[in-house]
Design a protein around this motif. Structure first.
Motif, short mmCIF file in Angstrom:
data_model
loop_
_atom_site.label_atom_id
_atom_site.label_comp_id
_atom_site.label_asym_id
_atom_site.label_seq_id
_atom_site.Cartn_x
_atom_site.Cartn_y
_atom_site.Cartn_z
N GLN A 42 -18.61 7.48 -39.65
CA GLN A 42 -17.18 6.22 -39.36
C GLN A 42 -17.46 6.51 -38.12
OE1 GLN A 42 -13.33 7.35 -39.66
NE2 GLN A 42 -12.93 7.13 -38.07
N ILE A 43 -18.47 7.83 -37.28
CA ILE A 43 -18.47 7.73 -35.42
C ILE A 43 -20.08 6.53 -35.51
CG2 ILE A 43 -19.66 8.68 -34.21
CD1 ILE A 43 -17.74 10.77 -33.89
N LEU A 44 -21.42 7.08 -36.02
CA LEU A 44 -22.14 6.29 -36.10
C LEU A 44 -21.66 4.81 -36.39
CD1 LEU A 44 -24.78 8.67 -37.90
CD2 LEU A 44 -24.16 7.96 -35.79
N PHE A 45 -21.08 4.02 -37.21
CA PHE A 45 -20.65 2.81 -37.62
C PHE A 45 -20.08 2.16 -36.63
CE2 PHE A 45 -17.53 -0.67 -39.25
CZ PHE A 45 -18.59 -1.50 -40.22
N PHE A 46 -19.02 2.76 -36.34
CA PHE A 46 -18.02 2.11 -34.90
C PHE A 46 -19.05 2.28 -33.50
CE2 PHE A 46 -15.08 2.06 -38.37
CZ PHE A 46 -14.55 1.48 -38.39
N SER A 47 -19.23 3.77 -32.93
CA SER A 47 -19.72 3.79 -32.33
C SER A 47 -21.29 2.66 -32.35
CB SER A 47 -20.61 4.95 -32.11
OG SER A 47 -19.83 5.70 -31.87
N PHE A 48 -22.19 2.29 -32.82
CA PHE A 48 -22.87 1.25 -33.16
C PHE A 48 -22.77 -0.23 -32.96
CE2 PHE A 48 -26.10 5.02 -33.33
CZ PHE A 48 -26.93 4.41 -32.84
N LEU A 49 -21.37 0.05 -33.69
CA LEU A 49 -20.99 -1.80 -34.02
C LEU A 49 -20.49 -1.69 -32.56
CD1 LEU A 49 -20.61 -4.26 -35.80
CD2 LEU A 49 -18.07 -2.80 -35.99
N GLY A 50 -20.25 -0.87 -32.06
CA GLY A 50 -19.21 -1.48 -30.52
C GLY A 50 -20.32 -1.44 -29.72
N MET A 51 -20.98 -0.64 -29.47
CA MET A 51 -22.41 -0.91 -28.53
C MET A 51 -23.26 -2.06 -28.64
SD MET A 51 -24.13 3.00 -27.92
CE MET A 51 -24.19 3.73 -29.49
N TYR A 52 -23.62 -2.13 -29.69
CA TYR A 52 -23.76 -3.67 -30.18
C TYR A 52 -23.32 -4.93 -29.26
CZ TYR A 52 -25.41 -7.99 -32.62
OH TYR A 52 -25.74 -9.23 -32.94
N ALA A 53 -21.95 -5.24 -29.70
CA ALA A 53 -20.89 -5.89 -29.23
C ALA A 53 -20.99 -5.55 -27.24
CB ALA A 53 -19.35 -5.27 -29.80
N THR A 54 -20.63 -4.23 -27.44
CA THR A 54 -19.94 -4.20 -25.61
C THR A 54 -21.02 -3.70 -24.92
OG1 THR A 54 -18.70 -2.34 -26.06
CG2 THR A 54 -17.92 -4.02 -26.51
N GLY A 55 -22.10 -3.46 -25.33
CA GLY A 55 -23.80 -2.38 -24.47
C GLY A 55 -23.08 -1.18 -24.52
N GLN A 56 -24.67 -0.96 -24.47
CA GLN A 56 -24.82 1.13 -24.65
C GLN A 56 -23.48 1.68 -23.80
OE1 GLN A 56 -27.78 1.82 -26.82
NE2 GLN A 56 -27.34 3.90 -26.72
N ALA A 57 -23.20 0.95 -22.26
CA ALA A 57 -22.45 1.87 -21.60
C ALA A 57 -20.92 2.36 -22.09
CB ALA A 57 -22.11 1.56 -20.17
N ASN A 58 -20.90 1.73 -23.37
CA ASN A 58 -19.41 2.08 -23.77
C ASN A 58 -19.23 3.11 -25.27
OD1 ASN A 58 -17.93 0.75 -21.88
ND2 ASN A 58 -18.45 -1.79 -23.31
N ALA A 59 -20.30 4.07 -25.38
CA ALA A 59 -20.40 4.70 -26.07
C ALA A 59 -18.96 5.67 -26.02
CB ALA A 59 -22.15 5.39 -26.32
N SER A 60 -19.26 6.52 -25.09
CA SER A 60 -18.14 7.41 -25.10
C SER A 60 -16.99 6.73 -25.63
CB SER A 60 -18.08 7.83 -23.91
OG SER A 60 -17.63 6.97 -23.02
N PHE A 61 -16.79 5.75 -25.39
CA PHE A 61 -15.17 4.74 -25.70
C PHE A 61 -15.11 5.22 -27.09
CE2 PHE A 61 -12.71 1.34 -27.11
CZ PHE A 61 -12.16 1.32 -26.22
#
Lengths: 266, 328
Positions: A42-61
């Motif tokens: 779950q963490i990998l899926f949503f984190s990489f999807l989120g980072m792809y959409a909004t940028g690497q800097a938002n990983a912790s979000f």
């Protein structure tokens, strides 16, 4: 005094045995995999999807949001199956025929799932640290631990309510999955709440996890316990409301089943 | 002051309402228990005997506070089953026949521990009582095993142990031997006899005639929700004292021949039991052995084996009262 002692014993014994009954079918390795691999996925899926959409800097979000949201695995699926299991085992008539305190019997079912959920969240945060560079150096460990406890408590409260619904519905997994995936959006785990339409924000604040996730993000960014205290108190209140709603539904179900003769049918 | 009767049932009635159809919903009513009254004395082993669907389990559910009657009253140990359920529950134990109702993924000992805490049994008492009860139901040495690996008989015996955990004064045993093999059923009946000797009041439901005959002091025969007879086993047998039972061993009797038999003046009732490849036609007749030639004449052309004329049993009385077919 004696009745208090007896009810405390019932609470813990019921808590332990219902937890053992639910997970004994799993081998230790299978159980461990469910605790380690599912959160990782779950963490990998949503984190990489989120980072792809909004940028690497938002990983912790995304890492923090999903790690705290994973409390719902134990809180919703575990607790619901623990209560709904009585329907499948045919034990409801025997439970309702006892003089046991219904509150101790009912709420006890959630206790070990709160602890289990905390373990799940900690493991998920560890994945975030190891694989996605989550920085916990600014976090107050006590405040973070308390936030995780409050998150698992409130989701377990919701699990108790859904568990009661499972006593009167045919397909509890449909309800559980719907609620679990709704929380992925409504709790703010993967989408900033401010970007949601007003009605969705209203729903979000009535759900468990929303405040815990917001509190965890503040604590990991260096916020103090005092700063997040109002969020955590409200989260405890939300959890308590769900527990009470579940308890009254449980008593209503017992009464209806006796009136309508449906104890064995549901 | 202790109540005069352990159970008092007055004009008890239970109606189930179900709906049929999705768009045009219709309410269907089924009267499961219809104006039943009876008493059970303290220490008595009282039987409710009747075919499947007669209303026995519904009656037990109402008396164990699990179902609210539609009309009438029932008092258990002096307390009303609807308004005073709380003082009844710690003083009664109950079993519904079958395997369900246990936590299969837990061991027998864990099941008993949990139910001990549900019944507020003190831990030190539970620690002594659990091994004793496991021995009583012959599960000693198997208590640590998960219930899912138990045979049906073992599960039913564990139910007996479960219901005795809090040492109840009054036991409701709803078809406790159903589905058990003959040895398992015999052992369970011995456990029930032992409980009877401990002066426990027992309400037993069964559709096994010999079981009711062997165990019960009084029996209420219940059919279609109503009591059709209430007496001692001997008293019930008197209902058929004027009759003899003629057992005829046959091989494949057509239904129309049964109708021919039933039409005979010397025949009161006819039932058929399947016995492996053969059938036994049980004819109740006031004529005794003198009726045999007429009956055989009616069966001419059919291969008939052994013919026995015997005294009627409780089962024969039951057949006469209920008037239905007896399960093989």
């Amino acid at each position: 005094m004696r009745s208090v002692t007896l009810n405390i014993r019932l609470f813990f014994q019921g808590a332990l045995l219902s937890y053992v009954a639910l997970f004994r079918w799993l081998s230790p390795m299978t159980y461990l995999a469910s605790k380690v691999l599912m959160p990782l996925a779950q963490i990998l899926f949503f984190s990489f999807l989120g980072m792809y959409a909004t940028g690497q800097a938002n990983a912790s979000f995304y890492v923090i949001g999903n790690a705290i949201q994973l409390a719902a695995v134990s809180g919703i699926f575990g607790v619901t199956m623990s209560i709904g299991g009585d329907r499948w085992e045919g034990t409801l008539p025997y439970l309702f025929g006892t003089p046991a305190n219904r509150m101790a019997m009912f709420v006890g079912r959630a206790f070990f799932h709160v602890l289990d959920g905390m373990v799940g969240v900690v493991l998920a945060l560890m994945w975030g640290v190891l694989l996605l560079g989550l920085d916990l150096s600014h976090a107050n460990p006590l405040a973070l631990g308390l936030t995780i406890l409050v998150a698992t408590f409130s989701t377990s409260g919701m699990g108790l309510l859904l568990g009661c619904i499972s006593l009167i519905t045919l397909n509890v997994m449909f309800i559980n999955n719907t609620v679990y995936f709704s929380l992925l959006v409504f709790s703010g785990a993967n989408v900033p709440l401010s970007t949601l339409p007003a009605w969705m924000q209203s729903v979000a604040w009535a759900l468990p996890l929303t405040r815990s996730i917001a509190a965890a993000r503040q604590i990991i960014a260096g916020g103090s316990l005092a700063e997040v205290a109002p969020l955590l108190w409200m989260e405890v209140l939300i959890g308590a409301i769900y527990i009470l709603a579940g308890y009254f539904l449980f008593r209503w179900f017992e009464r209806q089943a006796k009136l309508r003769g449906t104890l064995d049918i549901f | 002051m202790a109540p005069l009767n352990a159970i008092e049932v007055r004009n008890l009635r239970r109606i189930y309402r179900t709906t049929i159809g999705v768009i045009r919903r219709r309410v269907k009513e089924v009267v499961a228990v219809d104006d039943i009254s009876f008493d059970v004395a303290p220490g008595e082993l009282f039987g409710l005997l009747g075919p499947n669907g007669a209303g026995k389990t519904t009656m037990v559910k109402m008396l164990t506070t699990l179902l609210i009657p539609s009309a009438g009253t029932a008092r258990v140990l002096g307390f009303d089953v609807v308004d005073q359920a709380d003082p009844i529950r710690p003083r009664i134990g109950f079993i519904f026949g079958g395997e369900r109702g246990l936590y299969w993924r837990l061991s027998a000992i864990d099941n008993l521990r949990y139910f001990a805490s549900l019944y507020h049994v003190e831990p030190e008492i539970a620690r002594k009582r659990i091994p004793y009860l496991l021995e009583l139901v012959r599960l000693d040495g198997r208590g640590q095993e998960k219930v899912e690996g138990y045979s049906r008989g073992m599960k039913q015996r564990l139910h007996v142990a479960r219901t005795l955990l809090h040492d109840p004064e009054l036991l409701f045993l709803d078809e406790p031997t159903i589905g058990l093999d003959p040895i398992g059923a015999r052992e369970l009946r011995q456990v029930i006899r032992n409980l009877q000797s401990e002066k426990k009041t027992i309400l037993l439901t069964t559709h096994y005639m010999f079981e009711a005959d062997a165990l019960c002091e009084r029996i209420a025969v219940i059919d279609h929700g109503r009591i059709v007879a209430l007496d001692t086993p001997e008293g019930l047998k008197r209902h058929v004292r004027d009759l003899s039972v003629i057992e005829l061993e046959v091989y494949g009797i057509p239904p129309e021949l049964l109708d021919v038999l039933r039409a005979l003046e010397v025949v009161e009732a006819v039932t058929v039991e399947n016995r492996d490849q053969k059938q036994a036609v049980l004819v109740q007749s006031p004529g005794g052995s003198e009726a045999v030639p007429e009956i055989l004449a009616a069966l001419s052309g059919l291969r008939v084996g052994k013919v026995i004329v015997r005294e009627p049993t409780l089962e024969d009385a039951y057949v006469r009262l209920v008037g239905g077919e007896v399960e093989p």
